[in-house]
Design a protein around this motif. Structure first.
Motif, mmCIF file in Angstrom:
data_model
loop_
_atom_site.group_PDB
_atom_site.id
_atom_site.type_symbol
_atom_site.label_atom_id
_atom_site.label_comp_id
_atom_site.label_asym_id
_atom_site.label_seq_id
_atom_site.Cartn_x
_atom_site.Cartn_y
_atom_site.Cartn_z
ATOM 1 N N VAL A 96 -27.843 60.582 64.407
ATOM 2 C CA VAL A 96 -27.843 59.702 65.576
ATOM 3 C C VAL A 96 -26.959 58.486 65.338
ATOM 4 O O VAL A 96 -26.415 57.911 66.291
ATOM 5 C CB VAL A 96 -29.286 59.290 65.957
ATOM 6 N N LEU A 97 -26.756 58.130 64.071
ATOM 7 C CA LEU A 97 -25.918 56.972 63.740
ATOM 8 C C LEU A 97 -24.442 57.353 63.657
ATOM 9 O O LEU A 97 -23.616 56.856 64.412
ATOM 10 C CB LEU A 97 -26.386 56.345 62.422
ATOM 11 N N TYR A 98 -24.096 58.253 62.730
ATOM 12 C CA TYR A 98 -22.667 58.548 62.560
ATOM 13 C C TYR A 98 -22.086 59.298 63.753
ATOM 14 O O TYR A 98 -20.926 59.097 64.105
ATOM 15 C CB TYR A 98 -22.376 59.273 61.231
ATOM 16 N N LYS B 153 -28.476 66.380 68.112
ATOM 17 C CA LYS B 153 -29.606 67.280 68.330
ATOM 18 C C LYS B 153 -30.946 66.550 68.370
ATOM 19 O O LYS B 153 -31.841 66.922 69.110
ATOM 20 C CB LYS B 153 -29.675 68.334 67.212
ATOM 21 N N ASP B 154 -31.073 65.543 67.509
ATOM 22 C CA ASP B 154 -32.361 64.841 67.408
ATOM 23 C C ASP B 154 -32.154 63.496 66.723
ATOM 24 O O ASP B 154 -31.043 63.157 66.316
ATOM 25 C CB ASP B 154 -33.402 65.683 66.649
ATOM 26 N N VAL B 155 -33.231 62.758 66.637
ATOM 27 C CA VAL B 155 -33.238 61.477 65.926
ATOM 28 C C VAL B 155 -34.096 61.654 64.684
ATOM 29 O O VAL B 155 -35.249 62.085 64.777
ATOM 30 C CB VAL B 155 -33.816 60.348 66.812
ATOM 31 N N VAL C 230 -37.643 63.408 68.228
ATOM 32 C CA VAL C 230 -37.606 62.563 67.035
ATOM 33 C C VAL C 230 -38.290 63.325 65.899
ATOM 34 O O VAL C 230 -39.447 63.729 66.029
ATOM 35 C CB VAL C 230 -38.310 61.214 67.276
ATOM 36 N N GLU C 231 -37.549 63.544 64.817
ATOM 37 C CA GLU C 231 -38.078 64.222 63.632
ATOM 38 C C GLU C 231 -38.507 63.156 62.630
ATOM 39 O O GLU C 231 -37.675 62.416 62.114
ATOM 40 C CB GLU C 231 -37.004 65.117 63.010
#
Length: 200
Positions: free
Chosen positions: A49-51, A68-70, A103-104
């Motif tokens: 989520v950052l890069y 895909k997810d956080v 969110v994982e």
């Protein structure tokens, strides 16, 4: 090329640019706000989520594209049971209900318990959430962000940020993660053709 405008610049310049980009991204902002509300011990929003948000900004793609997810890490070694982690995950669900992506959430204190069964090799017993980031399959992916007690951004980037700003996926040989490095590299290149994937 314009998408490489921060490549090769000083660590300080890259850190400032990274924080400007991700803290202005609505998806990242919402994920960080939710994580801050949860106030899990030693929490850290990490990786894609950052890069990917940086790549989206620099490549002119919309917020959330290709993500895909956080991933949200925390570290709690007071209870290493699956049930304790599951309670955290269930309790976090309402906090992130409005987020457009799943969110994982993973307790980094217990990774060494399930990692060998899932991946067929041992994993170090981490001592904090930040340490685990240094073992990601690609150095490019090793980045995490949280807010400290004073509300200031606390950036974890053990290998720096130049790989991200250079659109370059570099292997991290701390563990034997060649398959993961190659699979994530192929997927990233499909979404961001500007990327180069360095061989294992």
């Amino acid at each position: 090329m314009d998408h490489l405008r921060y490549s090769g610049l000083s660590c300080e310049t890259q850190r400032a640019a990274f924080l400007d980009i991700v803290l202005a991204d609505p998806l990242v902002r919402e994920a960080l706000a939710g994580a801050r509300r949860l106030a899990l011990p030693d929490w850290l929003v990490v990786s894609g989520v950052l890069y990917n948000s940086v790549w989206n900004h620099l490549a002119g793609k919309p917020s959330g594209y290709g993500i895909k997810d956080v991933d949200l890490f925390y570290f709690d070694d007071t209870d290493l049971s699956y049930e304790a982690e599951d309670r955290v995950i269930a309790g976090a669900a309402p906090v992130f209900a409005g987020l457009p992506l799943p969110v994982e959430i993973r307790n980094q204190a217990r990774v060494h318990l399930w990692y060998p069964r899932k991946f067929g090799q041992p994993c170090p017993r981490y001592t904090n959430a930040s340490e685990s980031v240094g073992y990601f399959a690609s150095k490019t992916h090793a980045v995490g962000l949280r807010f400290d007690a004073d509300g200031q951004p606390d950036l974890v980037a053990p290998f720096g940020l130049d790989d991200i700003f250079s659109f370059r996926i570099t292997p991290n040989k701390m563990m034997d993660n060649q398959r993961t490095h190659e699979a994530k590299g192929s997927r990233a290149k499909a979404n961001w053709p500007e990327i180069s994937v360095l061989p294992w």
